[in-house]
Design a protein around this motif. Structure first.
Motif, short mmCIF file in Angstrom:
data_model
loop_
_atom_site.label_atom_id
_atom_site.label_comp_id
_atom_site.label_asym_id
_atom_site.label_seq_id
_atom_site.Cartn_x
_atom_site.Cartn_y
_atom_site.Cartn_z
N ILE A 48 0.99 -1.09 0.14
CA ILE A 48 -0.06 -0.16 -0.06
C ILE A 48 1.18 1.48 0.00
CG2 ILE A 48 -1.82 1.34 1.16
CD1 ILE A 48 -2.83 -1.42 0.19
N CYS A 49 1.93 1.30 0.86
CA CYS A 49 2.55 2.69 0.86
C CYS A 49 3.81 2.54 0.01
CB CYS A 49 3.51 2.65 2.42
SG CYS A 49 4.68 1.50 2.56
N GLY A 50 4.23 1.34 -0.51
CA GLY A 50 5.33 1.36 -1.61
C GLY A 50 4.77 2.12 -2.82
N PRO A 51 3.56 2.09 -3.37
CA PRO A 51 3.41 2.92 -4.79
C PRO A 51 2.72 4.11 -4.45
CG PRO A 51 1.84 0.98 -4.38
CD PRO A 51 2.88 0.72 -3.29
N ALA A 52 2.28 4.36 -3.29
CA ALA A 52 1.63 5.61 -2.84
C ALA A 52 2.22 6.85 -3.03
CB ALA A 52 0.98 5.34 -1.47
N PRO A 77 1.11 3.00 -15.66
CA PRO A 77 -0.04 3.13 -15.06
C PRO A 77 -0.27 3.00 -13.68
CG PRO A 77 -0.02 0.99 -16.32
CD PRO A 77 1.28 2.04 -16.67
N LEU A 78 -0.80 4.03 -13.04
CA LEU A 78 -0.82 3.90 -11.37
C LEU A 78 -1.57 2.85 -10.90
CD1 LEU A 78 0.09 4.88 -9.14
CD2 LEU A 78 -1.33 7.26 -9.08
N TYR A 79 -2.90 2.64 -11.44
CA TYR A 79 -3.72 1.67 -11.11
C TYR A 79 -3.02 0.17 -11.39
CZ TYR A 79 -7.94 4.45 -10.65
OH TYR A 79 -8.84 5.19 -9.91
N GLY A 80 -2.08 -0.03 -12.40
CA GLY A 80 -1.31 -1.20 -12.58
C GLY A 80 -0.23 -1.38 -11.66
N LEU A 81 0.38 -0.16 -11.12
CA LEU A 81 1.51 -0.45 -10.31
C LEU A 81 0.85 -0.69 -8.83
CD1 LEU A 81 4.42 0.23 -9.33
CD2 LEU A 81 3.78 2.51 -9.09
N MET A 82 -0.36 -0.08 -8.41
CA MET A 82 -0.87 -0.43 -7.15
C MET A 82 -1.56 -2.11 -7.30
SD MET A 82 -3.00 2.96 -5.87
CE MET A 82 -4.31 2.85 -7.28
N ALA A 83 -1.90 -2.38 -8.38
CA ALA A 83 -2.45 -3.72 -8.38
C ALA A 83 -1.39 -4.74 -8.45
CB ALA A 83 -3.38 -3.96 -9.68
N GLY A 84 -0.31 -4.47 -9.22
CA GLY A 84 0.98 -5.03 -9.32
C GLY A 84 1.44 -5.32 -7.74
N CYS A 85 1.64 -4.28 -6.92
CA CYS A 85 2.08 -4.73 -5.39
C CYS A 85 1.01 -5.42 -4.46
CB CYS A 85 2.04 -3.32 -4.80
SG CYS A 85 3.54 -2.29 -5.69
N ILE A 86 -0.38 -5.40 -5.03
CA ILE A 86 -1.16 -6.51 -4.36
C ILE A 86 -0.72 -8.03 -4.85
CG2 ILE A 86 -3.35 -7.05 -4.07
CD1 ILE A 86 -2.67 -4.41 -2.35
N ALA A 87 -0.52 -7.97 -6.13
CA ALA A 87 -0.30 -9.30 -6.93
C ALA A 87 0.84 -9.89 -6.26
CB ALA A 87 -0.29 -9.22 -8.33
#
Length: 378
Positions: free
Chosen positions: A87-91, A220-230
């Motif tokens: 959560i905090c990494g890409p934020a 893509p910011l959504y892709g970066l956040m989703a990638g970290c969850i993945a």
């Protein structure tokens, strides 16, 4: 000319202190619903909160593959700590959507951003500001945050309401200790609330073009956040495979000779689970590398964004399925906390429910391929 170096610092070295603290204190998080104080301190002292922060704000602007790798490292030690890192990494990239002067002012000497994507608040116009009010659940990492990113709709210049993320200093929000989920116990994904004035210039839309044009912020910011969850899902599945391997070497079954490791059903189950995860990991790594290459060259296409989101959803599904396959194959031995397998299964179930890797992400990818529709949050 901007020179981008892939993996300038190995992720394992950059998060070694956080990874080691997370491994040492996983049991604390399971019992108390929050990370051990030593883990929170290690997170604050690590490179992760600065990983995606703009360089003008003192950030590191790591390449996305390195950010995902760092999250994997922490999540393999403890998925709950990895979740907070995810959560905090890409934020930090949120600040790339602000005027650089305002971004640096908000960043201060230390920045750790936590937030909630649920548009649970309301805004009331107040001159050049709004009064932001509401209660936002599932704010992972709230105990360590310096800024809360809270979603709420507001009217734009044309009068149309759109969801914006409002950046609110920690001092202006109230944190409730109400995290009670079955998985990711240590992540402290609590509820925050506020009723405070926020300057309109302290808000962003994630779909807006960045104010700072460097490759990381074209990704893509959504892709970066989703990638970290993945990446947390990937690491959780790897933990489950390792736990099953240890368990199978010593567990003896009631109706067959030898250990579980020698039983055909266990061998087949392991191979099936491992294959699911390795295939999904290859898809994620390939999609991440392709999108990053395009961001470095100029622009990530809608097709690449769709593949990236699909890959993130795929590994979340694969991780949950793999953990369940291994849990079932282990029989009654799986139910014991000390074996580690049941915790992986609980964590994988919780991970797969996140909006970025659940049904919405998969639907966005399908809409692009079937109807040529590229949503803003793809």
């Amino acid at each position: 000319m901007t020179v981008v170096r892939d993996h300038p610092v190995p992720a394992a070295d950059a998060v070694a202190g956080l990874r080691d603290a997370a491994a040492a204190h996983r049991d604390y998080g399971e019992r108390h619903g929050t990370l051990h104080p030593a883990v929170w301190r290690a997170l604050e002292d690590s490179a992760l909160p600065q990983a995606a922060l703009p360089a003008c704000c003192g950030g590191l602007e790591w390449p996305p593959p390195q950010i995902l790798d760092a999250v994997r490292q922490v999540a393999f030690a403890d998925p709950a700590a990895g979740w907070v890192a995810a959560i905090c990494g890409p934020a930090g990239a949120f600040l790339s959507r602000l005027d650089p002067g305002i971004a640096c002012e908000l960043a201060g000497n230390r920045t750790l951003i936590a937030g909630s994507s649920l548009p649970a608040g309301v805004t009331e116009p107040a001159g050049a500001a709004v009064r932001l009010k509401g209660r936002w659940p599932l704010v992972s990492g709230a105990p360590a945050m310096t800024l809360a990113a809270l979603a709420a709709p507001a009217a734009g210049p044309d009068g149309t309401a759109a969801v914006r993320w409002w950046l609110v200093p920690r001092r202006d929000v109230t944190v409730a200790e109400d995290w009670d989920a079955i998985g990711l116990r240590g992540s402290a994904s609590v509820t925050v609330s506020c009723s405070t004035l926020v300057p309109a210039a302290h808000s962003i839309r994630l779909a807006d073009a960045p104010a700072i044009d460097v490759p990381l912020f074209r990704y893509p910011l959504y892709g970066l956040m989703a990638g970290c969850i993945a990446a947390v899902a990937d690491a959780t599945a790897a933990r489950a495979l390792a736990a099953f391997t240890r368990m199978a070497a010593t567990t003896r079954t009631r109706h067959a000779a030898g250990t579980l490791a020698g039983q055909p059903h266990a061998q087949a189950a392991y191979a099936r689970a491992d294959g699911l995860v390795q295939a999904a990991r290859a898809l994620l790594d390939g999609a991440t590398a392709a999108a990053w290459a395009s961001a470095r060259d100029g622009e990530v296409s809608a097709g690449q964004r769709a593949l990236l989101r699909l890959a993130c959803c795929q590994i979340a599904d694969a991780a949950e399925a793999a953990c369940r396959i291994l849990f079932d194959a282990a029989g009654s031995a799986a139910v014991h906390y000390g074996n580690g397998l049941e915790g992986c299964w609980r964590d994988a179930v919780a991970i797969s429910r996140h909006a970025l890797v659940a049904g919405r992400g998969r639907q966005l990818a399908g809409a692009h391929h079937l109807a040529a529709h590229a949503a803003e949050d793809l």
